[in-house]
Design a protein around this motif. Structure first.
Motif, PDB file in Angstrom:
ATOM      1  N   VAL B  48       0.832  -1.205   0.000  1.00 17.66           N
ATOM      2  CA  VAL B  48       0.000   0.000   0.000  1.00 17.66           C
ATOM      3  C   VAL B  48       0.866   1.255   0.000  1.00 17.66           C
ATOM      4  O   VAL B  48       0.433   2.322  -0.442  1.00 17.66           O
ATOM      5  CB  VAL B  48      -0.990  -0.005   1.183  1.00 17.66           C
ATOM      6  CG1 VAL B  48      -0.349   0.448   2.473  1.00 17.66           C
ATOM      7  CG2 VAL B  48      -2.193   0.873   0.867  1.00 17.66           C
ATOM      8  N   THR B  49       2.108   1.136   0.459  1.00 19.39           N
ATOM      9  CA  THR B  49       3.011   2.285   0.456  1.00 19.39           C
ATOM     10  C   THR B  49       3.156   2.874  -0.950  1.00 19.39           C
ATOM     11  O   THR B  49       3.182   4.089  -1.123  1.00 19.39           O
ATOM     12  CB  THR B  49       4.396   1.874   0.988  1.00 19.39           C
ATOM     13  OG1 THR B  49       4.224   1.360   2.305  1.00 19.39           O
ATOM     14  CG2 THR B  49       5.351   3.046   1.033  1.00 19.39           C
ATOM     15  N   PHE B  50       3.198   2.008  -1.945  1.00 20.89           N
ATOM     16  CA  PHE B  50       3.378   2.498  -3.320  1.00 20.89           C
ATOM     17  C   PHE B  50       2.199   3.364  -3.745  1.00 20.89           C
ATOM     18  O   PHE B  50       2.361   4.385  -4.410  1.00 20.89           O
ATOM     19  CB  PHE B  50       3.551   1.325  -4.286  1.00 20.89           C
ATOM     20  CG  PHE B  50       4.938   0.768  -4.258  1.00 20.89           C
ATOM     21  CD1 PHE B  50       5.908   1.256  -5.105  1.00 20.89           C
ATOM     22  CD2 PHE B  50       5.272  -0.215  -3.354  1.00 20.89           C
ATOM     23  CE1 PHE B  50       7.194   0.774  -5.061  1.00 20.89           C
ATOM     24  CE2 PHE B  50       6.559  -0.709  -3.300  1.00 20.89           C
ATOM     25  CZ  PHE B  50       7.527  -0.215  -4.153  1.00 20.89           C
ATOM     26  N   VAL B  51       0.996   2.943  -3.346  1.00 25.15           N
ATOM     27  CA  VAL B  51      -0.182   3.731  -3.695  1.00 25.15           C
ATOM     28  C   VAL B  51      -0.185   5.038  -2.909  1.00 25.15           C
ATOM     29  O   VAL B  51      -0.497   6.104  -3.440  1.00 25.15           O
ATOM     30  CB  VAL B  51      -1.462   2.918  -3.415  1.00 25.15           C
ATOM     31  CG1 VAL B  51      -2.677   3.817  -3.415  1.00 25.15           C
ATOM     32  CG2 VAL B  51      -1.613   1.824  -4.456  1.00 25.15           C
ATOM     33  N   ILE B  52       0.198   4.951  -1.633  1.00 21.02           N
ATOM     34  CA  ILE B  52       0.197   6.155  -0.794  1.00 21.02           C
ATOM     35  C   ILE B  52       1.224   7.162  -1.323  1.00 21.02           C
ATOM     36  O   ILE B  52       0.992   8.367  -1.296  1.00 21.02           O
ATOM     37  CB  ILE B  52       0.462   5.777   0.680  1.00 21.02           C
ATOM     38  CG1 ILE B  52      -0.765   5.059   1.232  1.00 21.02           C
ATOM     39  CG2 ILE B  52       0.785   6.995   1.526  1.00 21.02           C
ATOM     40  CD1 ILE B  52      -0.613   4.536   2.637  1.00 21.02           C
ATOM     41  N   SER B 259       3.270  10.180   4.033  1.00 22.85           N
ATOM     42  CA  SER B 259       2.237  11.201   4.077  1.00 22.85           C
ATOM     43  C   SER B 259       1.130  10.782   3.124  1.00 22.85           C
ATOM     44  O   SER B 259       1.398  10.386   1.994  1.00 22.85           O
ATOM     45  CB  SER B 259       2.814  12.544   3.644  1.00 22.85           C
ATOM     46  OG  SER B 259       1.758  13.403   3.303  1.00 22.85           O
ATOM     47  N   LEU B 260      -0.110  10.872   3.590  1.00 25.40           N
ATOM     48  CA  LEU B 260      -1.218  10.516   2.694  1.00 25.40           C
ATOM     49  C   LEU B 260      -1.368  11.553   1.584  1.00 25.40           C
ATOM     50  O   LEU B 260      -2.118  11.357   0.647  1.00 25.40           O
ATOM     51  CB  LEU B 260      -2.527  10.378   3.471  1.00 25.40           C
ATOM     52  CG  LEU B 260      -2.607   9.139   4.368  1.00 25.40           C
ATOM     53  CD1 LEU B 260      -3.961   9.062   5.050  1.00 25.40           C
ATOM     54  CD2 LEU B 260      -2.354   7.863   3.583  1.00 25.40           C
ATOM     55  N   ARG B 261      -0.661  12.682   1.682  1.00 18.66           N
ATOM     56  CA  ARG B 261      -0.667  13.654   0.593  1.00 18.66           C
ATOM     57  C   ARG B 261       0.238  13.186  -0.551  1.00 18.66           C
ATOM     58  O   ARG B 261       0.209  13.734  -1.624  1.00 18.66           O
ATOM     59  CB  ARG B 261      -0.175  15.014   1.086  1.00 18.66           C
ATOM     60  CG  ARG B 261      -1.144  15.644   2.037  1.00 18.66           C
ATOM     61  CD  ARG B 261      -0.786  17.085   2.351  1.00 18.66           C
ATOM     62  NE  ARG B 261      -1.455  17.461   3.575  1.00 18.66           N
ATOM     63  CZ  ARG B 261      -0.870  17.468   4.772  1.00 18.66           C
ATOM     64  NH1 ARG B 261       0.405  17.175   4.892  1.00 18.66           N
ATOM     65  NH2 ARG B 261      -1.540  17.787   5.845  1.00 18.66           N
ATOM     66  N   GLY B 262       1.051  12.182  -0.275  1.00 17.53           N
ATOM     67  CA  GLY B 262       1.874  11.620  -1.333  1.00 17.53           C
ATOM     68  C   GLY B 262       3.310  12.103  -1.315  1.00 17.53           C
ATOM     69  O   GLY B 262       3.633  13.097  -0.667  1.00 17.53           O
ATOM     70  N   GLY B 263       4.162  11.351  -2.034  1.00 19.17           N
ATOM     71  CA  GLY B 263       5.526  11.795  -2.250  1.00 19.17           C
ATOM     72  C   GLY B 263       6.512  11.537  -1.134  1.00 19.17           C
ATOM     73  O   GLY B 263       7.654  11.976  -1.211  1.00 19.17           O
TER      74      GLY B 263
END
Lengths: 500, 332
Positions: B48-52, B259-263
């Motif tokens: 799921v880290t990749f999607v996040i 961060s759920l905002r990404g990156g």
């Protein structure tokens, strides 16, 4: 002389990495129209936002009627009688005209909105700005010019004594602009004071009672009514004679590098655009907001693929469907919105500079850290990017240095055609000149440059030739010899059609 | 790095507190179990880290775990498929699910939340349908296959504790993921588009393809996790197998510094975050007599962690901005 209505003394405002205002002062008399002018990044917008309560100054004073006021938020400013009409209008276009005028101050009856009264009262303010529409009309169905009048009516409805207008004509046709000027003169005759921010010096000359010029966050000077003329304004704006400010030297253009044939952008598919740019040539693209300038660059770069037509780069026809394809063909784009489209703010200078080149420098899909470090060091040196080290996060650089990072990202690819969209927006004067010098250097190296600008002086100062767009149509092409503010505005506002 | 240090300290503190409060925490059996669960959950958390990283979310993980967990024994025992065929089938379905999610999100521009929420309902529903809500399991068969999850690797010089086999898989997955994210251009593309998709696209990155890839990785690792989970426990009840696993995975990633905002992501942090979640659950079982407050405690701990992180971040940004300004004015 009576005390001025509004007096601003020594405002200072800093943002991370940049000092936007370094002690700016101005004063505004009753029923006066004060024009505030300056180049991109001079601090006009920041000053206006502070007056409107959108931002708070670090220090300095604002006095109304001789008493110091504190404008902590938009509400405070409105109560003090200061209203800002922003360049991008702030209307809820899903609501009707009356609801917009009274947004947040709706008259109530038994706890519910009294729509009948709201519309009745709205009509009276619409009359004051000479707008004949039913208050129950949805705002989204109005033209931009009419929406602007709704904003002014809204300002009047809160009894605004000071009306600040930020670039009000940037998206208006010549007819709409004329109408707006009439409304503005009428308001002034009724005692409303106006602060008028504009890039269009012709307009300023026609309207203003006095001009305050800002340069690099400081007062560059004031001009009284009788002193207002074009060359004086420009001289104060750029701090020297225009010929010295723009380093442009016309050079003999080489072969045609970019040939655009009957290109139809998605925004204006009715008009097919054809033009060419030669090696070493700098071509400006002028026009009003909404004329399709950005859309033209985005179509060329494959961001919003064109719906028809082709372009040829060095003879190869292509119609890019994505930036990736455009880049492969030798195009590069410095986009309009630096923070959203140009840089990745949270990433380091080095990572940003290398982003477009990763594919070329990869080793079986892996990054090449030494190559990246070298490329980044070269670009930081070549563009004189001011940063403590290239591991610094781009966010903390000034606008000018951020823009140099965007340029560096593309120069690393050695493009054949460089597209620039408002390359000096939000950039201080020093960085601006460096960007111009860089454009010149690239042109010397034979790069074909196409740049969009809303700054008239920039178009006049930097182009070998200018394309002028009007509502998506190529209204005309002006060679350097024929370039003048009047000629550009004539084409940009579509006046040549009215005359015909 | 500071973040990893912070969460490592938190993990150590929780371990110490639990060890002091309960004698059985440090027993070989409990530790082995704990480590095994951490490895299994670690695999889906890395997924799921990749999607996040792209700024998206995958809510369908638990249901993919269920679909694979029920599908594998169902194919093997009810339909007599061979082991390789069944494994290829369930892994293929998992990857296909991710591909579907990615296409819907990039080409149709649907929101990740909506797409994977529908997936959450859909895949569990399908699993309950084909099993008719009956428990499916391996019974006494497929012992050698099950050692993939239940096996132990004796460590030299350490008695009373053997490394559970899933750790080998987690290790391989984590190292590959870390290299991918930090050392390849594609990892850099993912980080860039997670921060600012538009700027990434303007830089010539095929952001759609990278986003699709992230969803494929997430679903594939969820499927692989589901396969190991069912091999570990021997049978699966379609009604609740893998329930809430997506939330454990997302929570672990957030605790681990994503961060759920990404990156933003570190694989090591995610694994420590997973361990922290499992130790917390273990602590609740061992120390309190009330299993039913598990969610409340986990929720509170994550919330506190996220608040602390945000406050630290704000402080750091303010300090950096002040320093940058001081340099600017000092240099001018």
């Amino acid at each position: 002389m009576t005390a001025p209505l509004l007096e601003v003394r020594k405002l200072i405002k800093s943002f991370p990495g940049v000092r936007a205002l370094k002690g700016v002062s101005l004063s505004l008399g009753r029923g006066e129209l004060l024009a505030v002018i300056g180049e991109n990044g001079a601090g006009k917008s920041t000053l206006m936002k502070i007056l409107a309560g959108v931002q708070r100054p670090d220090s300095g004073e604002i006095a109304l009627d001789g008493t110091t006021v504190e404008l902590r938020n938009v509400h405070d400013s409105l109560r003090a009688g200061i209203a800002l009409i922003h360049q991008e209008l702030n209307l809820a276009d899903n609501l009707d005209v009356a609801a917009n005028i009274f947004l947040g101050r709706e008259p109530l009856k038994g706890g519910l909105i009294d729509t009948a009264r709201m519309r009745r009262e709205a009509r009276q303010f619409l009359e004051a700005v000479g707008l004949v529409v039913d208050p129950a009309t949805l705002v989204s169905t109005l033209t931009i010019g009419h929406q602007q009048l709704v904003e002014i009516a809204k300002a009047l409805s809160v009894n605004a004594r000071v009306l600040i207008m930020d670039e009000p004509t940037s998206s208006l046709s010549s007819h709409e602009a004329e109408n707006l000027f009439k409304v503005i003169r009428d308001l002034r005759s009724r005692g409303v004071s106006l602060v008028y921010v504009s890039h269009r010096l012709g307009e300023v000359r026609a309207l203003a009672d006095r001009v305050t010029v800002l340069r690099d966050g400081e007062n560059a000077g004031n001009l009284e009514k009788t002193e207002i003329d074009h060359s004086r304004m420009v001289k104060l704006m750029v701090g020297r004679d225009l010929s010295q400010f723009y380093p442009h030297v016309p050079r003999k253009p080489g072969e045609v590098v970019l040939k655009v044939e009957r290109l139809q952008t998605r925004a204006h598919p009715r008009h097919a655009l054809s033009f060419e740019v030669r090696a070493g040539e700098i071509v400006g693209v002028a026009g009003l907001v909404g004329a399709g300038r950005t859309e033209l660059l985005e179509a060329l770069f494959g961001v919003l693929p064109a719906v028809g037509g082709v372009m040829r780069i060095g003879g190869c026809a292509l119609a890019p469907r994505s930036p990736k394809e455009a880049i492969a063909a030798g195009l590069a784009l410095v986009p309009e919105d630096r923070k959203k489209q140009g840089v990745i703010l949270e990433m380091a200078v080095r990572e940003n500079l290398c982003l477009a080149r990763l594919r070329r420098d990869q080793r079986f899909g892996f990054l090449s850290p030494t190559g990246m470090a070298r490329l980044s060091a070269d670009m930081v040196a070549a563009l004189r990017i001011k940063t403590p080290h290239d591991r610094q996060v781009v966010q903390f650089l000034s606008g000018g240095n951020q823009q140099k990072v965007v340029l560096g990202k593309w120069l690393a690819l050695k493009p054949k055609v460089l597209l620039l969209d408002e390359p000096t927006r939000g950039v201080d004067i020093g960085a601006k000149q460096e960007i111009y010098r860089l454009m010149e250097e690239l042109a010397d190296q034979g790069v074909a440059i196409l740049f969009v600008s809303s700054e008239m002086e920039e178009i006049l100062g930097m182009s070998d030739r200018a394309l002028v767009l009007h509502e998506g149509r190529l209204a005309g092409e002006l060679a350097r010899g024929a370039l003048s503010e009047e000629a550009v505005m004539h084409l940009a506002t579509g006046s040549e059609r009215l005359a015909a | 790095m500071k973040k990893i240090l912070g969460i490592s300290i938190l993990l150590a503190v929780v371990c110490m507190v639990t060890a002091m409060a309960s004698d059985s925490f440090l027993s070989g059996y409990n530790l082995e179990n704990l480590v095994r669960r951490t490895a299994l959950f670690g695999i889906i958390s890395v997924g799921v880290t990749f999607v996040i990283v792209t700024g998206g979310i995958d809510l369908s993980i638990g249901s993919v775990v269920c679909l694979v967990g029920c599908g594998l024994p169902w194919l093997l025992t009810k339909h007599g498929w061979s082991v390789p065929a069944a494994v290829i089938a369930v892994m293929g379905v998992s990857a296909g699910i991710g591909l579907g999610h990615g296409l819907l999100i990039t080409k149709l521009k649907l929101q990740p939340f909506v797409v994977t929420l529908c997936g959450l309902l859909l895949y569990r529903g399908i699993a309950r349908g084909f099993t008719n809500d009956q428990t499916v399991g391996f019974g006494m068969e497929f012992r050698s296959l099950r050692t993939l999850a239940t096996g132990q690797i004796k460590l030299p010089f350490i008695d009373g504790f053997a490394l559970p086999a899933p750790w080998v898989f987690l290790f391989v997955v984590a190292v590959a993921a870390a290299i991918f994210l930090n050392r390849t251009i594609y990892g850099r593309y993912l980080l860039a588009l997670g921060r600012n998709e538009e700027a990434a696209r303007y830089s010539g990155i095929n952001t759609e393809r990278m986003t699709i890839l992230a969803y494929v990785i997430s679903s594939t690792l969820a499927g692989f996790g589901g396969l190991l989970f069912v091999l570990d426990v021997n049978s699966a009840q379609p009604v609740d197998f893998g329930n809430f696993y997506e939330l454990y995975a997302i929570a672990a990633a957030v605790l681990g510094g994503c961060s759920l905002r990404g990156g933003e992501a570190t694989i090591l942090g995610v694994i420590i975050g997973t361990a922290l979640m499992q130790v917390l659950r273990n602590m609740i079982t061992l120390v309190t007599t009330r299993n039913n407050i598990e969610f409340a405690i986990i929720g509170a701990v994550i919330l506190i962690g996220v608040i602390a992180d945000e406050l630290v971040k704000r402080y750091a940004v303010r300090r950096r901005a002040a320093r940058a300004l001081a340099q600017e004015t000092g240099g001018a």
